[in-house]
Design a protein around this motif. Structure first.
Motif, short mmCIF file in Angstrom:
data_model
loop_
_atom_site.label_atom_id
_atom_site.label_comp_id
_atom_site.label_asym_id
_atom_site.label_seq_id
_atom_site.Cartn_x
_atom_site.Cartn_y
_atom_site.Cartn_z
N ILE A 105 0.82 -1.20 0.00
CA ILE A 105 0.00 0.00 0.00
C ILE A 105 0.86 1.26 0.00
CG2 ILE A 105 -1.67 1.35 1.32
CD1 ILE A 105 -2.87 -1.11 -0.02
N LEU A 106 1.87 1.30 0.87
CA LEU A 106 2.65 2.52 1.01
C LEU A 106 3.64 2.71 -0.13
CD1 LEU A 106 3.25 2.62 4.87
CD2 LEU A 106 1.40 3.61 3.51
N THR A 108 3.03 1.92 -3.19
CA THR A 108 2.18 2.48 -4.24
C THR A 108 1.85 3.95 -3.96
OG1 THR A 108 1.20 0.32 -4.69
CG2 THR A 108 -0.01 2.25 -5.46
N LYS A 109 1.53 4.24 -2.71
CA LYS A 109 1.16 5.60 -2.32
C LYS A 109 2.28 6.59 -2.59
CE LYS A 109 -0.60 9.14 -0.01
NZ LYS A 109 -1.70 9.97 -0.56
N ILE A 294 -2.86 5.75 5.72
CA ILE A 294 -3.00 6.80 4.72
C ILE A 294 -4.19 7.69 5.06
CG2 ILE A 294 -3.56 7.27 2.31
CD1 ILE A 294 -1.92 4.78 1.60
#
Length: 319
Positions: A105-106, A108-109, A294
């Motif tokens: 997730i991070l 990609t973020k 996020i």
């Protein structure tokens, strides 16, 4: 503002012994970096925070752009040093934890943002908040267990139980090793714990008070007053008082500022017991932690409903 949120974590680890030194080996990536922004994620709890999910059950990626520093009950070769996130950083080299899903997730973020991501983890399996994680405020008020409270476990002038102290030493040593190279931004602490407190009604009934004190003490000792704290709801049904713990987790998320709860009872456990997440469940757990962090950086925290998802064969991890 009080907030409840749907997220997930879990932690159960195994004991090993460690020498707590301030001499930290910092990886080449850290030493050669300029003053860039580093987004920090903390993980703590029992073995599902640490990771006992088997790496050979599904195909898992590595994340060269996400760093991790850890200590506790894992393989000594992966402790007290910075490295990139990869499979095999859990209980032993055959296991992984929520770091994989969090990194997905991070990574990609923050891709192409010029910002970096680092995970700092301290976890130990089979432990309870009541005894080994008991924090300074509870200890000072004579709340919780005192068996593992010793004078040597004194941090910032306050005495605690063993694992709280060692967690804070790990966190601060890791932070101190990179703070001169980076501008640090703290995304949150992922707490996957509670199974160890579910075996006794008296112990389970104290969970709200002990966890509230724990959260406030972590924020005080790290000097991060508004650090987002993400509680991973326990998914087991074998402790006897699991529903009591879950109700306390929800109460803390409702009443402690900047604290959220991720629901994860839809995530299957039980490859070899009823406590530990399956590999596909562990990946999803990490994703939920990452997604919540996020959102937790915004002014308003959305409520993520408890949902049923397909975690079996046919998902993109071929689990």
């Amino acid at each position: 503002m009080k907030k409840i949120i749907a997220l997930t974590l879990l932690s159960l680890s195994i004991i090993g012994s460690n020498n707590y030194s301030n001499n930290i080996s910092v990886g080449e990536k850290l030493m050669n970096s300029t003053k860039e922004k580093m987004n920090i994620v903390f993980i703590a709890g029992q073995s599902n925070a640490q990771g006992t999910s088997p790496v050979n059950e599904i195909e898992l990626p590595s994340y060269d752009d996400v760093l991790i520093y850890q200590d506790g009950g894992m393989d000594a070769s992966t402790a007290k040093t910075w490295m990139s996130v990869k499979p095999g950083l859990g209980l032993n080299k055959n296991c992984f934890g929520p770091e994989i899903g969090i990194s997905e997730i991070l990574s990609t973020k923050f891709k192409n943002s010029g910002e970096k991501v680092a995970i700092i983890r301290y976890s130990w399996g089979g432990t309870s908040l009541y005894s080994k994680w008991n924090s300074p405020t509870s200890v000072a008020a004579n709340l919780g267990g005192m068996t593992y409270v010793k004078d040597e476990y004194t941090f910032n002038g306050r005495k605690s139980a063993e694992l709280y102290y060692k967690m804070m030493v790990t966190y601060t040593n890791a932070i101190n090793s990179i703070k001169d190279q980076y501008d640090l931004n703290y995304l949150g602490l992922c707490w996957m714990q509670g199974e160890g407190d579910a075996y006794n009604l008296s112990v389970a009934s104290s969970y709200t008070t002990l966890l509230t004190n724990f959260i406030n003490d972590v924020r005080t000792d790290l000097n991060i007053p508004n650090l987002p704290f993400i509680i991973g709801e326990i998914a087991t049904t074998c402790g006897g008082r699991d529903d009591v713990i879950r109700s306390h987790e929800a109460a803390v998320a409702e009443n402690v500022n900047n604290t959220t709860l991720i629901h994860n009872r839809d995530l299957p456990v039980g490859y070899f017991d009823a406590w530990h997440f399956r590999a596909t469940s562990m990946v999803e757990l990490g994703r939920r932690f990452g997604a919540r962090m996020i959102e937790s950086t915004s002014d308003e925290l959305a409520v993520i409903p408890e949902v049923n998802i397909n975690i079996g064969k046919g998902n993109r991890f071929n689990g």
